[in-house]
Scaffold this motif. Structure first.
Motif, PDB file in Angstrom:
ATOM      1  N   MET A   4      16.273  -5.279  13.068  1.00  0.00           N
ATOM      2  CA  MET A   4      17.684  -5.071  12.259  1.00  0.00           C
ATOM      3  C   MET A   4      18.775  -5.966  13.450  1.00  0.00           C
ATOM      4  SD  MET A   4      16.758  -1.832   9.834  1.00  0.00           S
ATOM      5  CE  MET A   4      18.284  -1.033  10.360  1.00  0.00           C
ATOM      6  N   HIS A   5      20.331  -6.457  12.279  1.00  0.00           N
ATOM      7  CA  HIS A   5      20.726  -7.076  12.842  1.00  0.00           C
ATOM      8  C   HIS A   5      22.212  -6.027  12.126  1.00  0.00           C
ATOM      9  CE1 HIS A   5      22.430 -10.608  14.697  1.00  0.00           C
ATOM     10  NE2 HIS A   5      23.757 -10.064  13.871  1.00  0.00           N
ATOM     11  N   ALA A   6      23.221  -5.762  13.745  1.00  0.00           N
ATOM     12  CA  ALA A   6      24.394  -5.167  12.952  1.00  0.00           C
ATOM     13  C   ALA A   6      25.502  -6.188  12.900  1.00  0.00           C
ATOM     14  CB  ALA A   6      24.727  -4.149  13.520  1.00  0.00           C
ATOM     15  N   LEU A   7      26.961  -6.839  11.992  1.00  0.00           N
ATOM     16  CA  LEU A   7      27.703  -6.935  12.117  1.00  0.00           C
ATOM     17  C   LEU A   7      28.766  -6.341  12.478  1.00  0.00           C
ATOM     18  CD1 LEU A   7      29.525  -9.659  12.490  1.00  0.00           C
ATOM     19  CD2 LEU A   7      29.426  -9.370   9.592  1.00  0.00           C
ATOM     20  N   ILE A   8      29.314  -6.305  13.750  1.00  0.00           N
ATOM     21  CA  ILE A   8      30.648  -5.514  13.904  1.00  0.00           C
ATOM     22  C   ILE A   8      32.065  -6.394  14.135  1.00  0.00           C
ATOM     23  CG2 ILE A   8      31.786  -3.966  16.136  1.00  0.00           C
ATOM     24  CD1 ILE A   8      29.086  -3.696  17.195  1.00  0.00           C
ATOM     25  N   ILE A   9      32.875  -5.877  13.041  1.00  0.00           N
ATOM     26  CA  ILE A   9      33.547  -6.157  13.102  1.00  0.00           C
ATOM     27  C   ILE A   9      35.404  -5.837  13.003  1.00  0.00           C
ATOM     28  CG2 ILE A   9      35.279  -7.149  11.087  1.00  0.00           C
ATOM     29  CD1 ILE A   9      32.456  -6.719   9.242  1.00  0.00           C
ATOM     30  N   ASP A  10      35.575  -5.664  14.778  1.00  0.00           N
ATOM     31  CA  ASP A  10      36.979  -5.387  14.876  1.00  0.00           C
ATOM     32  C   ASP A  10      38.006  -6.152  15.627  1.00  0.00           C
ATOM     33  OD1 ASP A  10      39.131  -3.632  16.451  1.00  0.00           O
ATOM     34  OD2 ASP A  10      37.366  -1.299  15.878  1.00  0.00           O
ATOM     35  N   ASP A  11      39.183  -6.336  16.134  1.00  0.00           N
ATOM     36  CA  ASP A  11      39.699  -6.974  16.525  1.00  0.00           C
ATOM     37  C   ASP A  11      39.962  -6.359  17.758  1.00  0.00           C
ATOM     38  OD1 ASP A  11      41.090  -4.538  15.748  1.00  0.00           O
ATOM     39  OD2 ASP A  11      43.388  -5.710  15.570  1.00  0.00           O
ATOM     40  N   SER A  12      39.795  -5.079  18.237  1.00  0.00           N
ATOM     41  CA  SER A  12      39.428  -5.014  19.502  1.00  0.00           C
ATOM     42  C   SER A  12      38.171  -4.612  20.054  1.00  0.00           C
ATOM     43  CB  SER A  12      39.647  -2.884  19.387  1.00  0.00           C
ATOM     44  OG  SER A  12      38.883  -2.446  20.623  1.00  0.00           O
ATOM     45  N   ARG A  13      38.072  -5.687  21.442  1.00  0.00           N
ATOM     46  CA  ARG A  13      36.878  -5.934  22.156  1.00  0.00           C
ATOM     47  C   ARG A  13      36.846  -4.897  22.822  1.00  0.00           C
ATOM     48  NH1 ARG A  13      38.215 -10.339  25.800  1.00  0.00           N
ATOM     49  NH2 ARG A  13      38.384 -11.529  24.282  1.00  0.00           N
ATOM     50  N   THR A  14      37.237  -3.954  23.243  1.00  0.00           N
ATOM     51  CA  THR A  14      36.680  -1.874  23.491  1.00  0.00           C
ATOM     52  C   THR A  14      35.851  -1.748  22.388  1.00  0.00           C
ATOM     53  OG1 THR A  14      38.519  -2.728  25.048  1.00  0.00           O
ATOM     54  CG2 THR A  14      37.278  -0.007  24.907  1.00  0.00           C
ATOM     55  N   GLU A  48      21.662   7.301  10.489  1.00  0.00           N
ATOM     56  CA  GLU A  48      20.503   8.330   9.724  1.00  0.00           C
ATOM     57  C   GLU A  48      20.712   8.536   8.416  1.00  0.00           C
ATOM     58  OE1 GLU A  48      20.400  11.528  12.236  1.00  0.00           O
ATOM     59  OE2 GLU A  48      19.839  10.311  14.075  1.00  0.00           O
ATOM     60  N   LEU A  49      21.506   8.891   8.292  1.00  0.00           N
ATOM     61  CA  LEU A  49      22.084   9.658   6.878  1.00  0.00           C
ATOM     62  C   LEU A  49      21.794   8.250   5.682  1.00  0.00           C
ATOM     63  CD1 LEU A  49      24.980  12.254   6.824  1.00  0.00           C
ATOM     64  CD2 LEU A  49      22.976  12.638   5.474  1.00  0.00           C
ATOM     65  N   LEU A  50      22.397   7.168   6.683  1.00  0.00           N
ATOM     66  CA  LEU A  50      21.617   5.837   5.429  1.00  0.00           C
ATOM     67  C   LEU A  50      20.366   5.409   5.756  1.00  0.00           C
ATOM     68  CD1 LEU A  50      25.755   4.420   6.800  1.00  0.00           C
ATOM     69  CD2 LEU A  50      24.450   4.929   3.927  1.00  0.00           C
ATOM     70  N   GLY A  51      19.814   5.361   6.432  1.00  0.00           N
ATOM     71  CA  GLY A  51      18.786   5.068   6.663  1.00  0.00           C
ATOM     72  C   GLY A  51      18.234   4.501   7.636  1.00  0.00           C
ATOM     73  N   LEU A  52      18.820   3.677   8.596  1.00  0.00           N
ATOM     74  CA  LEU A  52      19.355   2.443   8.837  1.00  0.00           C
ATOM     75  C   LEU A  52      19.045   2.868  10.791  1.00  0.00           C
ATOM     76  CD1 LEU A  52      22.246   1.127   7.507  1.00  0.00           C
ATOM     77  CD2 LEU A  52      19.842   0.759   7.887  1.00  0.00           C
ATOM     78  N   ALA A  53      18.710   4.942  11.196  1.00  0.00           N
ATOM     79  CA  ALA A  53      18.689   4.794  12.984  1.00  0.00           C
ATOM     80  C   ALA A  53      17.353   5.981  12.539  1.00  0.00           C
ATOM     81  CB  ALA A  53      19.686   5.774  13.514  1.00  0.00           C
ATOM     82  N   ALA A  54      16.835   6.078  13.248  1.00  0.00           N
ATOM     83  CA  ALA A  54      15.599   6.907  12.582  1.00  0.00           C
ATOM     84  C   ALA A  54      15.908   8.499  13.383  1.00  0.00           C
ATOM     85  CB  ALA A  54      14.048   6.458  13.577  1.00  0.00           C
ATOM     86  N   GLN A  55      15.185   9.374  12.341  1.00  0.00           N
ATOM     87  CA  GLN A  55      15.752  10.494  12.720  1.00  0.00           C
ATOM     88  C   GLN A  55      15.194  11.366  13.925  1.00  0.00           C
ATOM     89  OE1 GLN A  55      15.472  12.748   9.021  1.00  0.00           O
ATOM     90  NE2 GLN A  55      17.576  11.867   8.560  1.00  0.00           N
ATOM     91  N   GLU A  56      15.311  11.723  14.639  1.00  0.00           N
ATOM     92  CA  GLU A  56      14.805  13.001  15.955  1.00  0.00           C
ATOM     93  C   GLU A  56      13.732  14.083  15.025  1.00  0.00           C
ATOM     94  OE1 GLU A  56      16.628  13.381  18.869  1.00  0.00           O
ATOM     95  OE2 GLU A  56      17.829  12.108  19.157  1.00  0.00           O
ATOM     96  N   VAL A  57      12.909  13.910  15.888  1.00  0.00           N
ATOM     97  CA  VAL A  57      11.541  14.741  15.034  1.00  0.00           C
ATOM     98  C   VAL A  57      12.648  16.637  15.931  1.00  0.00           C
ATOM     99  CG1 VAL A  57       9.539  15.602  14.858  1.00  0.00           C
ATOM    100  CG2 VAL A  57      10.371  13.675  14.365  1.00  0.00           C
TER     101      VAL A  57
END
Length: 127
Positions: free
Chosen positions: A1-11, A116-125
């Motif tokens: 899976m790939h994420a694009l992080i869009i923010d003007d703050s490098r931090t 997790e709610l969006l189905g993009l992270a495994a929910q811990e059992v």
């Protein structure tokens, strides 16, 4: 899976990068909406965009509306991660096509929970 992080703050990009890399995402970063839109037009195919609202050149709301106007990108999950906390702004972003909205400051758990709610992270059992 790939994420694009869009923010003007490098931090902020660094903080978000650590959270999603720990979830198994590859990451691309952009400093504003225009840079992110150019990356999409050049063929980047993220599963998820984490988007700040207030950025130079193109703000996050405009980015969301542009992405949602193009059928090539209809399957990208969009999540606003911003200091904009007014109810009207939240409603506006969700109506424009954002799937989730997280207000800064946030915890890593808050981001993981939304993914997790969006189905993009495994929910811990539970043990």
């Amino acid at each position: 899976m790939h994420a694009l992080i869009i923010d003007d703050s490098r931090t902020m990009r660094s903080i978000l990068r650590r959270i999603v890399v720990d979830l198994g995402f590859d990451v691309t970063e952009a400093g504003n909406g225009q840079e992110a839109l150019t990356a999409l037009e050049d063929g980047l195919e993220p599963d998820l965009c984490l988007i700040d609202w207030n950025m130079p050149l193109m703000d996050g709301y405009t980015f969301v509306t542009r992405v949602r106007a193009d059928p090539r990108w209809r399957n990208i999950t969009l999540m606003m991660v911003t200091t904009e906390s007014e109810h009207g702004q939240i409603v506006r972003a969700l109506a424009a096509g954002a799937h989730e909205y997280v207000i800064k400051p946030f915890t890593a758990d808050a981001i993981v929970e939304k993914l997790e709610l969006l189905g993009l992270a495994a929910q811990e059992v539970p043990a």
